[in-house]
Design a protein around this motif. Sequence first.
Motif, PDB file in Angstrom:
ATOM      1  N   GLU A  87      -5.667  13.732   3.750  1.00 51.67           N
ATOM      2  CA  GLU A  87      -6.951  12.742   4.088  1.00 51.67           C
ATOM      3  C   GLU A  87      -7.908  12.938   3.227  1.00 51.67           C
ATOM      4  O   GLU A  87      -8.322  14.081   2.416  1.00 51.67           O
ATOM      5  N   SER A  91      -9.080   7.768   4.223  1.00 51.36           N
ATOM      6  CA  SER A  91      -7.765   7.261   3.846  1.00 51.36           C
ATOM      7  C   SER A  91      -6.803   8.510   3.941  1.00 51.36           C
ATOM      8  O   SER A  91      -7.138   9.671   3.904  1.00 51.36           O
ATOM      9  N   CYS A  92      -5.602   8.226   4.321  1.00 46.94           N
ATOM     10  CA  CYS A  92      -4.227   9.053   4.514  1.00 46.94           C
ATOM     11  C   CYS A  92      -3.428   8.858   3.585  1.00 46.94           C
ATOM     12  O   CYS A  92      -2.926   7.285   3.654  1.00 46.94           O
ATOM     13  N   THR A  93      -2.929   9.564   2.921  1.00 52.52           N
ATOM     14  CA  THR A  93      -2.018   9.427   1.710  1.00 52.52           C
ATOM     15  C   THR A  93      -0.731  10.267   1.794  1.00 52.52           C
ATOM     16  O   THR A  93      -0.901  11.432   2.071  1.00 52.52           O
ATOM     17  N   ARG A 119      -3.452  -0.466   7.305  1.00 51.08           N
ATOM     18  CA  ARG A 119      -2.767   0.085   6.063  1.00 51.08           C
ATOM     19  C   ARG A 119      -2.505  -0.717   5.304  1.00 51.08           C
ATOM     20  O   ARG A 119      -2.498  -1.927   5.245  1.00 51.08           O
ATOM     21  N   ASP A 120      -1.740  -0.173   3.958  1.00 47.97           N
ATOM     22  CA  ASP A 120      -1.355  -1.063   2.826  1.00 47.97           C
ATOM     23  C   ASP A 120      -0.227  -1.348   3.133  1.00 47.97           C
ATOM     24  O   ASP A 120       0.671  -0.975   4.087  1.00 47.97           O
ATOM     25  N   THR A 169       2.286   3.416   2.447  1.00 48.04           N
ATOM     26  CA  THR A 169       1.942   4.708   1.773  1.00 48.04           C
ATOM     27  C   THR A 169       0.471   5.393   2.183  1.00 48.04           C
ATOM     28  O   THR A 169       0.211   6.537   1.932  1.00 48.04           O
ATOM     29  N   THR A 170      -0.497   4.381   2.811  1.00 47.65           N
ATOM     30  CA  THR A 170      -1.711   4.762   2.927  1.00 47.65           C
ATOM     31  C   THR A 170      -2.289   4.395   4.318  1.00 47.65           C
ATOM     32  O   THR A 170      -1.766   2.936   4.613  1.00 47.65           O
ATOM     33  N   TYR A 226      -5.659   3.779   6.814  1.00 42.67           N
ATOM     34  CA  TYR A 226      -7.161   3.974   6.492  1.00 42.67           C
ATOM     35  C   TYR A 226      -7.590   3.920   7.968  1.00 42.67           C
ATOM     36  O   TYR A 226      -7.293   3.533   8.914  1.00 42.67           O
ATOM     37  N   CYS A 229      -5.135  12.816   9.950  1.00 35.40           N
ATOM     38  CA  CYS A 229      -4.040  12.014   9.927  1.00 35.40           C
ATOM     39  C   CYS A 229      -2.763  12.480  10.316  1.00 35.40           C
ATOM     40  O   CYS A 229      -2.380  13.847  10.247  1.00 35.40           O
TER      41      CYS A 229
END
Length: 128
Positions: A6, A21-23, A71-72, A76-77, A79, A95
């Motif tokens: 995060e 953001s969470c990746t 999300r994207d 992968t991410t 938000y 996250c």
Amino acid sequence: QVQLVESGGGLVQPGGSLKLSCTTAGTIYRINEGGWYRQAPGKQRELVATITSGRRTNYTDSVKGRFTIFRDDAKTTVYLQMSSLKPEDTALYYCAARRPRPGTTTEFPFPMEEYNYWGQGTQVTVSS
């Protein structure tokens, strides 16, 4: 092993905004079902918002109209856009990702217990 990371937390004044953001960071390459949870001192961990791979969303009542999870396209991410922040939003935000075992038939919104990958948290402090 850390699976999620995060970022975006910090100190903000009441009424302000933050974007978390969470990746993916470990063996997880995609976040099909992701979510944000938070825990304040002396309180239980609670749902903030969740999102599916198809972009269905679920929010706890206290953040509806103020927070948005998205999300994207690559998944992968995930938000969390937070607006109109209040002091009661102060918490450690986590996250989470859900990767159900084969055959799981739980319907969305999924219970917190089914989110089995977690980040280490990012602190959000709302104070003047």
